[in-house]
Design an enzyme around this catalytic site. Structure first.
Site, mmCIF file in Angstrom:
data_model
loop_
_atom_site.group_PDB
_atom_site.id
_atom_site.type_symbol
_atom_site.label_atom_id
_atom_site.label_comp_id
_atom_site.label_asym_id
_atom_site.label_seq_id
_atom_site.Cartn_x
_atom_site.Cartn_y
_atom_site.Cartn_z
ATOM 1 N N SER A 252 0.829 -1.192 0.000
ATOM 2 C CA SER A 252 0.000 0.000 0.000
ATOM 3 C C SER A 252 0.865 1.243 0.000
ATOM 4 C CB SER A 252 -0.879 0.014 1.245
ATOM 5 O OG SER A 252 -0.031 0.122 2.370
ATOM 6 N N LYS A 253 0.261 2.301 -0.459
ATOM 7 C CA LYS A 253 0.922 3.593 -0.563
ATOM 8 C C LYS A 253 1.424 4.056 0.808
ATOM 9 C CE LYS A 253 1.406 7.521 -3.031
ATOM 10 N NZ LYS A 253 2.461 7.440 -4.000
#
Ligand code: GLU
Length: 478
Positions: A252-253
């Site tokens: 995930s970012k």
């Protein structure tokens, strides 16, 4: 002939997971002398991002993945944007309606919300209760004809069935249709949903292998049923494993970069990123880690893709990038570094000098983006020592002796270059009787202000006699 497609939705940047899907499709298509197709899945008009299609195609191009058929490129199976294929989907939905594999559903969103809430309150998994499936055909035909707002749902068999998928990676995967709801296939705005469009397009575009992320695994019963309803043979399927953060959560970012563009902007080389991505879930038969595109094309196979999640190891990517930078031909490195340098104060520097400096930096470069910072070493006229360690060492008595003698020795030579730095420093050693670290560190600090850095000979060669004297003088006076 094999035909594989990459079918992103234009909802933003290209995620590294998307690049891996595209890469595996492309590698296989090249290995088998087949075709690689880019299809834009833009049926969700609400999530559309302007410019995303262009950016996706450009990013693939940067990565060296050539598209054989796609929007703006052409091919015999277009259009390649789903929003331009609505008529085709409409005809196919009509066929399913005519053959009783689908039905119009008039339920309002309020009713569906209420139903979902009630099911959740009872601890059930929300699922459409098939109310409209019970309508008499004549009634629903009449309601559709009168223009009533509706969607179209596909029928999941009344009696639960076990649907088996022979996945190229997971082998036999089974799902009971009792867990599958009557999926909406055509929305009230006339756009299809992903499930219908993907099946229709993969068939009409003669896709032989559907390669996609594991998150789509649960959709295959719907897709296989649609293939059955249409009387089509399904293609092969390969569901790729998840890409994970180092803590094994889904990539995930929040825990780092996930957009291919981010890596490019950080000066990661396309070939390093592609090599790194290829090893996310796949590995060659031997333990090689550095593989060129040609080698990847030769070695790739779906059999060697693992089922378990692949950890995205940023350190490994950095290491790979350094390996690739070290191997670049000088002119190639210069060409790639140029856009990073152009944006900075060094953009206007003399090309030959820049090339010389970049050449010296090459063995130590971790990425292209750090080049401008490192260039300050070569082009700052009056560098200021701020590091307390550097200052402390330069102020030591022995350092002063070394620097004074160095200046004196430089006065006796015509020029200073890579070849004669050694003999000049030997003369300093003889005159001062200081050797080893005590001799070399003040010189390195005076010239570079850092403990680590490129070979001092190369730096001295780059600066020449005058600048070295100047820098030694500044350091001496501290
Ligand atoms: N449009 C889907 C996505 O963006 C494609 C899934 C598939 O390849 O079937 O993930």
């Amino acid at each position: 002939m094999v035909r594989l497609r990459f079918a992103p939705s234009p909802t933003g940047f290209l995620h590294v997971g998307g690049l891996r899907t595209a890469l595996f499709c492309w590698l296989y298509s090249r290995q088998q002398s087949g075709k690689f197709i880019f299809r834009l899945e833009d049926t969700d008009q609400k999530r559309l991002v302007v410019g995303a299609e262009r950016d996706l195609i450009r990013t693939l191009d940067w990565a060296g993945i050539e598209i054989d058929e796609g929007p703006g490129i052409g091919g015999g199976y277009g259009p390649y944007r789903q929003s331009e294929r609505l008529e085709i989907y409409g005809q196919h939905v009509q066929k399913l309606l005519d053959e009783d594999h689908a039905y119009p559903c008039f339920c309002s969103s309020e009713r569906l919300d209420k139903l979902r809430d009630e099911q959740r309150a009872k601890g059930e998994t929300p699922c459409y209760d098939r109310l409209c499936r019970k309508l008499k055909k004549a009634e629903s035909v009449q309601r559709v004809a009168s223009g009533e707002n509706h969607v179209v749902r596909m029928k999941i068999p009344e009696n639960p069935e076990t649907i088996v998928l022979n996945d190229l990676i997971r082998h036999s995967v089974t799902i009971e249709t009792s867990q599958t709801e009557d999926q909406v296939i055509l929305k009230s705005d006339g756009f299809p949903t992903y499930h219908l469009a993907v099946v229709v397009d993969d068939h009409l575009m003669q896709i032989t292998h559907v390669v996609r992320g594991e998150e789509w695994l649960s959709s295959f019963p719907k897709h296989l049923l649609l293939y059955r309803y249409f009387g089509w043979d399904p293609p092969e399927f390969a569901h790729l494993p998840l890409i994970l953060n180092p803590d094994h959560s889904k990539l995930s970012k929040r825990q780092g970069d996930v957009a291919v563009e981010d890596f490019r902007d950080q000066g990661i080389l396309a070939e390093a990123l592609v090599n790194f991505i290829s090893l996310l879930g796949w590995s060659p038969a031997d333990d090689r880690e550095l593989l060129t595109l040609t080698e990847l094309i030769e070695e790739f196979s779906f059999e060697r893709v693992k089922k378990s999640g692949a950890v995205f190891d940023r350190e490994k990517l950095n290491w790979m990038n350094q390996q690739y930078i070290q191997k670049l031909e000088q002119h190639d490195l210069f060409r790639r570094v140029a856009p990073f340098v152009a944006k900075t104060a060094y953009g206007g520097q003399d090309d030959d000098l820049l090339k010389k400096a970049i050449n010296i930096l090459q063995p130590r470069l971790l990425n292209l983006a750090e080049t401008p910072n490192l260039l300050s070493l070569f082009f700052d006229e009056n560098p200021q020592a701020t590091d307390p360690e550097v200052l402390a060492l330069l102020k030591e008595e022995n350092s002063k002796k070394v620097l004074a003698e160095f200046i004196k020795q430089l006065e006796t030579v015509k020029s200073l270059n890579e070849e004669n730095l050694g003999s000049v420093v030997t003369n300093v050693q003889t005159a001062t009787n200081i050797k080893g670290k005590e001799l070399w560190m003040p010189l390195r600090y005076a010239m570079t202000l850092e403990a680590q850095g490129p070979d001092l000979k190369l730096i001295a060669g780059f600066f020449g006699r005058e600048k070295c004297m100047h820098l030694a003088q500044i350091a001496y006076e501290l």
